[in-house]
Write a protein that holds these residues in place. Structure first.
Motif, short mmCIF file in Angstrom:
data_model
loop_
_atom_site.label_atom_id
_atom_site.label_comp_id
_atom_site.label_asym_id
_atom_site.label_seq_id
_atom_site.Cartn_x
_atom_site.Cartn_y
_atom_site.Cartn_z
N GLY A 127 60.87 55.11 18.17
CA GLY A 127 61.22 56.54 18.64
C GLY A 127 61.07 57.73 17.94
N THR A 128 60.65 57.63 16.62
CA THR A 128 60.73 58.74 15.88
C THR A 128 59.52 59.66 16.21
N GLN A 129 58.59 58.92 16.62
CA GLN A 129 57.52 59.81 17.47
C GLN A 129 57.11 59.01 18.72
N PRO A 130 57.90 59.33 19.75
CA PRO A 130 57.75 58.87 20.94
C PRO A 130 56.87 59.06 21.83
N ILE A 131 55.84 60.03 21.58
CA ILE A 131 54.58 60.37 21.98
C ILE A 131 53.39 59.94 21.28
N CYS A 132 52.70 58.91 21.64
CA CYS A 132 51.45 58.60 20.69
C CYS A 132 50.11 58.64 21.30
N LEU A 133 49.21 59.58 20.75
CA LEU A 133 48.10 59.86 21.49
C LEU A 133 47.14 58.82 21.16
N ASP A 134 46.88 58.22 20.21
CA ASP A 134 46.11 57.28 19.72
C ASP A 134 46.53 55.68 19.60
N CYS A 135 47.59 55.37 20.13
CA CYS A 135 48.03 53.76 20.07
C CYS A 135 47.00 53.31 21.01
N ARG A 136 46.86 51.73 20.55
CA ARG A 136 46.06 50.95 21.30
C ARG A 136 46.62 50.01 22.13
N GLU A 137 46.09 49.74 23.46
CA GLU A 137 46.60 48.88 24.45
C GLU A 137 47.17 47.56 23.68
N ASP A 138 46.26 46.89 22.89
CA ASP A 138 46.36 45.54 22.37
C ASP A 138 47.58 45.75 21.12
N ASP A 139 47.69 46.67 20.77
CA ASP A 139 48.78 46.93 19.84
C ASP A 139 49.94 47.05 20.58
N VAL A 140 50.32 47.71 21.81
CA VAL A 140 51.39 48.19 22.30
C VAL A 140 51.77 46.77 23.18
N ARG A 141 50.81 46.12 23.70
CA ARG A 141 51.29 45.15 24.60
C ARG A 141 52.51 44.22 24.07
N PRO A 142 52.52 43.67 22.77
CA PRO A 142 53.48 42.95 22.33
C PRO A 142 54.93 43.74 22.39
N LEU A 143 54.94 45.03 22.20
CA LEU A 143 56.01 45.78 22.39
C LEU A 143 56.75 45.51 23.68
N VAL A 144 55.75 45.78 24.61
CA VAL A 144 56.24 45.67 26.01
C VAL A 144 57.04 44.18 26.26
N LYS A 145 56.20 43.16 25.65
CA LYS A 145 56.79 41.83 25.93
C LYS A 145 57.99 41.58 25.27
N GLU A 146 58.39 42.51 24.41
CA GLU A 146 59.53 42.18 23.33
C GLU A 146 60.61 43.20 23.95
N GLY A 147 60.31 43.86 25.08
CA GLY A 147 61.20 44.62 25.85
C GLY A 147 61.41 46.31 25.70
N PHE A 148 60.64 46.60 24.76
CA PHE A 148 60.57 47.88 24.45
C PHE A 148 59.86 48.75 25.75
N LYS A 149 60.55 49.94 25.81
CA LYS A 149 60.43 50.79 27.13
C LYS A 149 59.28 51.60 26.84
N VAL A 150 57.99 51.16 26.96
CA VAL A 150 56.79 51.76 26.46
C VAL A 150 55.84 51.94 27.96
N LEU A 151 55.51 53.15 27.97
CA LEU A 151 54.68 53.52 29.51
C LEU A 151 53.50 53.95 28.94
N GLU A 152 52.26 53.36 29.37
CA GLU A 152 50.96 53.76 29.22
C GLU A 152 50.60 54.96 30.41
N ILE A 153 49.99 56.07 29.89
CA ILE A 153 49.60 57.19 30.84
C ILE A 153 48.23 57.53 31.02
N PHE A 154 47.56 57.31 31.93
CA PHE A 154 46.02 57.45 32.16
C PHE A 154 45.86 59.02 32.34
N GLU A 155 46.45 59.57 32.99
CA GLU A 155 45.95 60.85 33.56
C GLU A 155 47.27 61.89 33.72
#
Length: 365
Positions: free
Chosen positions: A237-265
């Protein structure tokens, strides 16, 4: 007369039976490729350091064919630099490139580092046009011979950590310019070749110079060349908006319970599709030509492409790949007009022009 007709029928039936029993020409050619590749015993593939490649794709290929895969992992620019250095010394070590569109078009293709791949795609399920949403394997280069695009996914616009940013706080692109988010947005370094610069170039052409200046300079967006660092900042949450994170890197965070949302538009920036994670091409003077041919065909077949797609989280161009694992937002919708970030003309022209403008703008500050 009846005896003659009976004999003719029996000969015809025997001929059909023999024809059915014989493998089709395509299957025989494919079997010969497998046999020759096994004699070479190894294939060298260069690509980005995606975990899915090491953890899923390579083990499955080796289990299927008994052929080792040497994986040369790195940023596209690093790989191209290595290849140029080796070739200057007369060394040709790479068989297959799984590279981004920029590298594929502007370096591998322009610098003549690759050979035609189209004549080598002989695996029956790859050559079968009905297995492809485009009606055939999509070669994106002008000659339609060298570079294959196997994916077309709706691109992620950004990720947010919803413990710090609510989705309704970002209804329009201009909401990213709220002083509340100053220093809270991360980006892959937009002043060097890569995803960060590519997105900034798209913002430049879609939204304008002033928006790019405000977002990357005035908002003090935090830059890095380490993509996993952005994912860590997103999680903490230090930079809670990420312009260029990759879905395959973020997916493990979601599985671990982090409240991360992917926005497409978000209103103000049209939806985009791209060919990530890679374009496929064949290195010229490949040291293991038959193993390279085998790998190229297999990675475009259902098993290979589905394995990569599941691990990475992208929609493929095959008609027979299971897409139930995908975020529905990743799948292009019929009737929607998308900006294609992997379009050949954009890659070799528009992106370069607008990226140069971004670099001039950002480096002048």
């Amino acid at each position: 007369m009846w005896r003659a007709l009976l004999l003719m029928f029996m000969f015809t039936l025997t001929g059909l039976t023999n024809a059915w029993a014989q493998p089709k020409a395509g299957e025989k050619e494919w079997a010969a490729v497998i046999e020759a590749a096994k004699k070479e015993g190894k294939v060298v593939v260069a690509g980005s350091p995606d975990p899915v490649m090491r953890n899923d794709v390579i083990p499955k290929f080796t289990a299927r064919f008994g052929i080792a895969v040497e994986f040369v992992a790195g940023r596209s620019s690093q790989i191209v630099s290595r290849v140029e250095t080796e070739r200057a010394a007369g060394i040709f070590s790479i068989d297959i490139f799984l590279a981004g569109p920029d590298t594929s078009a502007n370096e591998l293709y322009n610098d003549k580092m690759i050979d035609p791949l189209k004549p080598l795609l002989v695996m029956p399920e790859v050559a079968d046009g009905s297995k492809w949403k485009t009606g055939k394997v999509w070669f994106v280069d002008p000659q339609e011979q060298f570079i294959v695009r196997a994916f077309s996914s709706v691109a992620t616009l950004l990720f947010i950590n919803t413990e710090h940013v609510k989705a309704d706080e970002l209804r329009q692109m201009k909401d990213l310019l709220n002083p509340k988010w100053r220093g809270k947005i991360s980006t892959e370094d937009p002043t060097t070749t890569g995803a960060g610069a590519n997105k900034a170039a798209r913002f430049y052409v879609q939204i304008g110079e002033e928006f790019v200046k405000n977002l990357y300079i005035d908002q003090k967006s935090v830059r890095t060349r380490e993509r996993r660092q952005m994912t860590d900042w997103l999680a903490r949450g230090t930079q809670p908006i990420c312009l260029d994170c990759r879905e395959d890197d973020v997916r493990p965070l979601v599985k671990e319970g982090f409240k991360v949302l992917e926005i497409f538009e978000i209103a103000g920036a049209g939806p985009t599709v791209n060919g990530s994670p890679w374009m496929l091409s064949l290195a010229n003077k490949a040291p293991h030509p038959k193993a390279a041919q085998l790998f190229a065909n297999w990675i475009l077949a259902k098993e290979g492409l589905e394995t990569y797609a599941k691990g990475y989280g992208s929609a493929t161009l095959r008609t027979d790949v299971d897409e139930s694992f995908l975020n529905p937002g990743n799948i292009p919708k019929k009737g929607v007009k998308y900006f294609d970030d992997t379009d050949w003309k954009w890659i070799v022209g528009g992106r370069h022009e607008n990226r140069d403008k971004v670099w001039k703008l950002l480096k002048a500050r």
